[in-house]
Motif scaffolding. Structure first.
Motif, PDB file in Angstrom:
ATOM      1  N   SER A 125       1.069  -1.454  -0.058  1.00 33.55           N
ATOM      2  CA  SER A 125      -0.071  -0.055  -0.032  1.00 33.55           C
ATOM      3  C   SER A 125       0.865   1.331   0.072  1.00 33.55           C
ATOM      4  N   GLY A 126       2.082   1.436   0.699  1.00 34.45           N
ATOM      5  CA  GLY A 126       2.664   2.396   0.610  1.00 34.45           C
ATOM      6  C   GLY A 126       3.941   2.460  -0.012  1.00 34.45           C
ATOM      7  N   PRO A 127       4.057   3.643  -1.056  1.00 35.36           N
ATOM      8  CA  PRO A 127       5.350   3.925  -1.724  1.00 35.36           C
ATOM      9  C   PRO A 127       6.434   4.207  -0.813  1.00 35.36           C
ATOM     10  N   GLU A 128       7.762   3.790  -1.575  1.00 39.35           N
ATOM     11  CA  GLU A 128       8.768   3.410  -0.771  1.00 39.35           C
ATOM     12  C   GLU A 128       9.900   4.513  -1.414  1.00 39.35           C
ATOM     13  N   LEU A 129      10.428   5.207  -0.578  1.00 36.44           N
ATOM     14  CA  LEU A 129      11.863   5.828  -0.821  1.00 36.44           C
ATOM     15  C   LEU A 129      12.966   4.652  -0.599  1.00 36.44           C
ATOM     16  N   GLN A 130      13.609   4.167  -1.344  1.00 37.77           N
ATOM     17  CA  GLN A 130      14.686   3.204  -1.221  1.00 37.77           C
ATOM     18  C   GLN A 130      15.959   3.457  -0.564  1.00 37.77           C
ATOM     19  N   VAL A 131      16.217   2.660   0.388  1.00 42.22           N
ATOM     20  CA  VAL A 131      17.351   2.755   1.333  1.00 42.22           C
ATOM     21  C   VAL A 131      18.364   2.041   0.849  1.00 42.22           C
ATOM     22  N   LEU A 132      19.458   2.198   0.422  1.00 41.21           N
ATOM     23  CA  LEU A 132      20.343   0.963  -0.037  1.00 41.21           C
ATOM     24  C   LEU A 132      21.849   1.256  -0.236  1.00 41.21           C
ATOM     25  N   ASP A 133      22.586   0.355  -0.094  1.00 41.07           N
ATOM     26  CA  ASP A 133      24.060   0.455  -0.451  1.00 41.07           C
ATOM     27  C   ASP A 133      24.127   0.139  -1.873  1.00 41.07           C
ATOM     28  N   ASN A 134      24.256   1.192  -2.779  1.00 41.41           N
ATOM     29  CA  ASN A 134      24.223   1.133  -4.128  1.00 41.41           C
ATOM     30  C   ASN A 134      25.234   0.195  -4.671  1.00 41.41           C
ATOM     31  N   ALA A 135      26.372   0.513  -4.139  1.00 38.49           N
ATOM     32  CA  ALA A 135      27.644   0.141  -4.645  1.00 38.49           C
ATOM     33  C   ALA A 135      27.779  -1.458  -4.263  1.00 38.49           C
ATOM     34  N   GLY A 136      27.072  -1.977  -3.252  1.00 38.44           N
ATOM     35  CA  GLY A 136      27.159  -3.386  -2.644  1.00 38.44           C
ATOM     36  C   GLY A 136      25.945  -4.172  -2.870  1.00 38.44           C
ATOM     37  N   HIS A 137      24.730  -3.432  -3.392  1.00 34.69           N
ATOM     38  CA  HIS A 137      23.482  -4.400  -3.457  1.00 34.69           C
ATOM     39  C   HIS A 137      23.176  -4.505  -5.079  1.00 34.69           C
ATOM     40  N   TYR A 138      22.703  -5.512  -5.378  1.00 37.37           N
ATOM     41  CA  TYR A 138      22.380  -5.638  -6.780  1.00 37.37           C
ATOM     42  C   TYR A 138      21.457  -4.685  -7.196  1.00 37.37           C
ATOM     43  N   ASP A 139      20.533  -4.126  -6.355  1.00 38.22           N
ATOM     44  CA  ASP A 139      19.557  -3.240  -6.746  1.00 38.22           C
ATOM     45  C   ASP A 139      19.940  -1.920  -7.007  1.00 38.22           C
TER      46      ASP A 139
END
Length: 240
Positions: A125-139
């Motif tokens: 139901s809720g839109p999400e602002l992604q929180v991520l290690d861009n360099a280390g995670h495939y996303d």
């Protein structure tokens, strides 16, 4: 004797630098989770004071899941000791939300808004602002699922994250159906919920299978348990 003296001076210098770094970290921590005079005047309220989780509970739970706790002034998730997405006890419609986050290597989490508890999971139901290690995670290899994105729908034009382990500053403003994301002082995403563009993006995504997705003008805020350690601080919000 000179060599011994030089070594002693070097060790003293190293301790002095370590002490200075420790003092700076302590000062930064002491300043965290407090509203400035300007923020008080603008009507901001703290969602976390560095110690109490009274403003929060688990999604579809009455209490806070065991994995979420206050650690060194941060609202932290520790895997393996009780999971679940954390949501605010209060609901919000239009708001200015500001916070800081950091993750470890390959870490993944997210900040939700507009959550309804009528679905099985908060992300339905809720839109999400992604929180991520861009360099280390495939996303991180796909802008649509990289840090700061409106997950799966709207991509930031560039990667403005700080190195893994450092704090990143977020601002999300919702006014009516207009939503804007900032990351580390840079406006990176803007979209209008319910617009033709929004509907087209949803129709081409996994979210099309959940009719409630993004439809709740009023809803809970949420911090995602994605199974990785994550830390949040300086969570404050102003109702618009």
């Amino acid at each position: 004797m000179f060599a011994t003296s030089a070594c002693a001076q070097a060790e003293t210098g190293a301790r002095t630098e370590d002490d200075a770094a420790s003092d700076a970290a302590a000062e930064t921590q002491a300043a965290a989770n407090q509203l400035s005079a300007e923020e008080v005047a603008e009507g901001f309220e703290l969602l976390f004071d560095g110690a109490s989780l009274d403003a929060w509970r688990g999604f579809q739970m009455e209490d806070v899941p065991g994995g979420w706790s206050a650690i060194d002034g941060a609202l932290a998730f520790t895997p393996g000791v009780g999971g679940g997405t954390l949501i605010t006890r209060d609901t919000y419609t239009e708001f200015d939300l500001r916070l800081e986050w950091k993750v470890g290597p390959a870490g993944n989490s997210g900040v939700f808004f507009g959550i309804s508890e009528d679905t099985e999971s908060a992300f339905q139901s809720g839109p999400e602002l992604q929180v991520l290690d861009n360099a280390g995670h495939y996303d991180g290899g796909n802008p649509l699922t990289s840090a700061g994105s409106n997950y799966g729908l709207h991509a930031p034009p560039e990667d403005v994250t700080r190195p893994v382990g450092e704090w990143n500053e977020v601002r999300i403003v919702r006014h009516g159906n207009q939503v804007v994301h900032w990351l580390n002082g840079v406006q990176i995403v803007e979209y209008e919920i319910g617009s033709a563009e929004w509907e087209a993006q949803v129709a081409g995504s996994k979210f099309v299978q959940w009719p409630d997705y993004g439809r709740h003008h009023e809803g809970h805020l949420g911090l995602q348990d994605h199974g990785d350690p994550v830390w949040y601080r300086n969570l404050r919000i102003r109702r618009l």
